[in-house]
Scaffold this motif. Structure first.
Motif, PDB file in Angstrom:
ATOM      1  N   PHE A   1      -6.347  -6.667   2.179  1.00  0.00           N
ATOM      2  CA  PHE A   1      -6.944  -6.154   3.118  1.00  0.00           C
ATOM      3  C   PHE A   1      -6.072  -6.105   4.442  1.00  0.00           C
ATOM      4  O   PHE A   1      -6.543  -6.018   5.657  1.00  0.00           O
ATOM      5  CB  PHE A   1      -8.322  -6.866   3.633  1.00  0.00           C
ATOM      6  N   SER A   2      -4.844  -6.116   4.328  1.00  0.00           N
ATOM      7  CA  SER A   2      -3.897  -6.032   5.510  1.00  0.00           C
ATOM      8  C   SER A   2      -3.739  -4.658   5.863  1.00  0.00           C
ATOM      9  O   SER A   2      -3.942  -3.570   5.233  1.00  0.00           O
ATOM     10  CB  SER A   2      -2.697  -6.448   4.913  1.00  0.00           C
ATOM     11  N   THR A   3      -3.343  -4.634   7.194  1.00  0.00           N
ATOM     12  CA  THR A   3      -3.210  -3.171   7.725  1.00  0.00           C
ATOM     13  C   THR A   3      -1.982  -2.362   7.100  1.00  0.00           C
ATOM     14  O   THR A   3      -2.245  -1.025   7.227  1.00  0.00           O
ATOM     15  CB  THR A   3      -2.803  -3.573   9.289  1.00  0.00           C
ATOM     16  N   ARG A   4      -1.150  -3.187   6.605  1.00  0.00           N
ATOM     17  CA  ARG A   4      -0.399  -2.157   5.823  1.00  0.00           C
ATOM     18  C   ARG A   4      -0.669  -1.416   4.668  1.00  0.00           C
ATOM     19  O   ARG A   4      -0.596  -0.262   4.518  1.00  0.00           O
ATOM     20  CB  ARG A   4       0.961  -3.055   5.509  1.00  0.00           C
ATOM     21  N   ARG A   5      -1.471  -2.174   4.051  1.00  0.00           N
ATOM     22  CA  ARG A   5      -2.175  -1.534   2.617  1.00  0.00           C
ATOM     23  C   ARG A   5      -3.358  -0.713   2.942  1.00  0.00           C
ATOM     24  O   ARG A   5      -3.682   0.296   2.197  1.00  0.00           O
ATOM     25  CB  ARG A   5      -2.470  -2.624   1.709  1.00  0.00           C
ATOM     26  N   ILE A   6      -4.079  -0.741   4.165  1.00  0.00           N
ATOM     27  CA  ILE A   6      -5.254   0.020   4.135  1.00  0.00           C
ATOM     28  C   ILE A   6      -5.012   1.049   5.212  1.00  0.00           C
ATOM     29  O   ILE A   6      -5.722   2.157   5.153  1.00  0.00           O
ATOM     30  CB  ILE A   6      -6.425  -0.874   4.692  1.00  0.00           C
ATOM     31  N   VAL A   7      -4.230   0.954   6.220  1.00  0.00           N
ATOM     32  CA  VAL A   7      -3.972   1.874   7.100  1.00  0.00           C
ATOM     33  C   VAL A   7      -2.388   2.542   7.015  1.00  0.00           C
ATOM     34  O   VAL A   7      -2.522   3.878   6.919  1.00  0.00           O
ATOM     35  CB  VAL A   7      -4.074   1.379   8.680  1.00  0.00           C
ATOM     36  N   ILE A   8      -1.486   1.942   6.890  1.00  0.00           N
ATOM     37  CA  ILE A   8      -0.187   2.488   7.155  1.00  0.00           C
ATOM     38  C   ILE A   8       0.371   3.021   5.931  1.00  0.00           C
ATOM     39  O   ILE A   8       0.587   4.387   5.916  1.00  0.00           O
ATOM     40  CB  ILE A   8       0.921   1.639   7.613  1.00  0.00           C
ATOM     41  N   ALA A   9      -0.023   2.589   4.766  1.00  0.00           N
ATOM     42  CA  ALA A   9       0.455   3.198   3.189  1.00  0.00           C
ATOM     43  C   ALA A   9      -0.184   4.571   3.376  1.00  0.00           C
ATOM     44  O   ALA A   9       0.388   5.421   2.952  1.00  0.00           O
ATOM     45  CB  ALA A   9       0.243   2.406   2.274  1.00  0.00           C
ATOM     46  N   PRO A  10      -1.513   4.442   3.490  1.00  0.00           N
ATOM     47  CA  PRO A  10      -2.265   5.950   3.344  1.00  0.00           C
ATOM     48  C   PRO A  10      -1.699   6.981   4.233  1.00  0.00           C
ATOM     49  O   PRO A  10      -1.645   8.170   3.849  1.00  0.00           O
ATOM     50  CB  PRO A  10      -3.750   5.340   3.415  1.00  0.00           C
ATOM     51  N   ILE A  11      -1.535   6.656   5.402  1.00  0.00           N
ATOM     52  CA  ILE A  11      -1.036   7.271   6.420  1.00  0.00           C
ATOM     53  C   ILE A  11       0.261   8.092   5.862  1.00  0.00           C
ATOM     54  O   ILE A  11       0.423   9.369   6.039  1.00  0.00           O
ATOM     55  CB  ILE A  11      -1.025   6.776   7.732  1.00  0.00           C
ATOM     56  N   VAL A  12       1.091   7.328   5.509  1.00  0.00           N
ATOM     57  CA  VAL A  12       2.522   7.572   4.783  1.00  0.00           C
ATOM     58  C   VAL A  12       2.340   8.628   3.665  1.00  0.00           C
ATOM     59  O   VAL A  12       3.123   9.544   3.775  1.00  0.00           O
ATOM     60  CB  VAL A  12       3.489   6.371   4.615  1.00  0.00           C
ATOM     61  N   CYS A  13       1.493   8.273   2.910  1.00  0.00           N
ATOM     62  CA  CYS A  13       1.263   9.325   1.841  1.00  0.00           C
ATOM     63  C   CYS A  13       0.687  10.497   2.200  1.00  0.00           C
ATOM     64  O   CYS A  13       0.999  11.547   1.593  1.00  0.00           O
ATOM     65  CB  CYS A  13       0.171   8.577   0.759  1.00  0.00           C
ATOM     66  N   LEU A  14      -0.278  10.334   3.223  1.00  0.00           N
ATOM     67  CA  LEU A  14      -0.822  11.652   3.495  1.00  0.00           C
ATOM     68  C   LEU A  14       0.320  12.757   4.374  1.00  0.00           C
ATOM     69  O   LEU A  14       0.280  13.962   4.073  1.00  0.00           O
ATOM     70  CB  LEU A  14      -2.004  11.465   4.317  1.00  0.00           C
ATOM     71  N   THR A  15       0.969  11.898   4.930  1.00  0.00           N
ATOM     72  CA  THR A  15       2.174  12.682   5.808  1.00  0.00           C
ATOM     73  C   THR A  15       3.098  13.257   4.678  1.00  0.00           C
ATOM     74  O   THR A  15       3.520  14.364   4.702  1.00  0.00           O
ATOM     75  CB  THR A  15       2.977  11.656   6.436  1.00  0.00           C
ATOM     76  N   GLY A  16       3.401  12.622   3.505  1.00  0.00           N
ATOM     77  CA  GLY A  16       4.156  13.271   2.455  1.00  0.00           C
ATOM     78  C   GLY A  16       3.521  14.326   1.711  1.00  0.00           C
ATOM     79  O   GLY A  16       4.108  15.538   1.510  1.00  0.00           O
ATOM     80  N   TYR A  17       2.360  14.307   1.518  1.00  0.00           N
ATOM     81  CA  TYR A  17       1.582  15.511   1.094  1.00  0.00           C
ATOM     82  C   TYR A  17       1.527  16.719   1.742  1.00  0.00           C
ATOM     83  O   TYR A  17       1.513  17.792   1.329  1.00  0.00           O
ATOM     84  CB  TYR A  17       0.292  15.036   0.365  1.00  0.00           C
ATOM     85  N   ILE A  18       1.268  16.292   3.038  1.00  0.00           N
ATOM     86  CA  ILE A  18       1.227  17.272   4.077  1.00  0.00           C
ATOM     87  C   ILE A  18       2.649  18.197   4.257  1.00  0.00           C
ATOM     88  O   ILE A  18       2.956  19.365   3.999  1.00  0.00           O
ATOM     89  CB  ILE A  18       0.710  17.063   5.355  1.00  0.00           C
TER      90      ILE A  18
END
Length: 79
Positions: A51-68
């Motif tokens: 439940f760390s911020t890295r796993r729930i917030v930062i990583a999905p934002i980085v992945c979404l940025t890559g898909y965009i």
């Protein structure tokens, strides 16, 4: 394969910039998934790190940025 009427070269679907953007986006997505990776919880051992911020917030934002960025790389008009 269609040819360019001016130079008789085959018409390319993407330009060099398109491929660079798409490659950078793939690297970004890979980094995002690496940020999500880690040990999970089992029935006997609970890991609060899932439940760390890295796993729930930062990583999905980085992945979404890559898909965009992949979408931008596909739609980028080349010369």
């Amino acid at each position: 394969m269609p040819t360019n009427s001016k130079t008789n070269e085959p018409h390319k679907l993407f330009g060099r910039t398109n491929y660079a953007i798409i490659l950078l986006a793939c690297v970004t997505i890979t980094v995002g998934f690496m940020l999500m990776a880690g040990d999970g919880s089992t029935e006997t051992d609970f890991q609060e790190e899932i439940f760390s911020t890295r796993r729930i917030v930062i990583a999905p934002i980085v992945c979404l940025t890559g898909y965009i960025a992949i979408i931008v790389g596909i739609l980028w008009k080349h010369e």
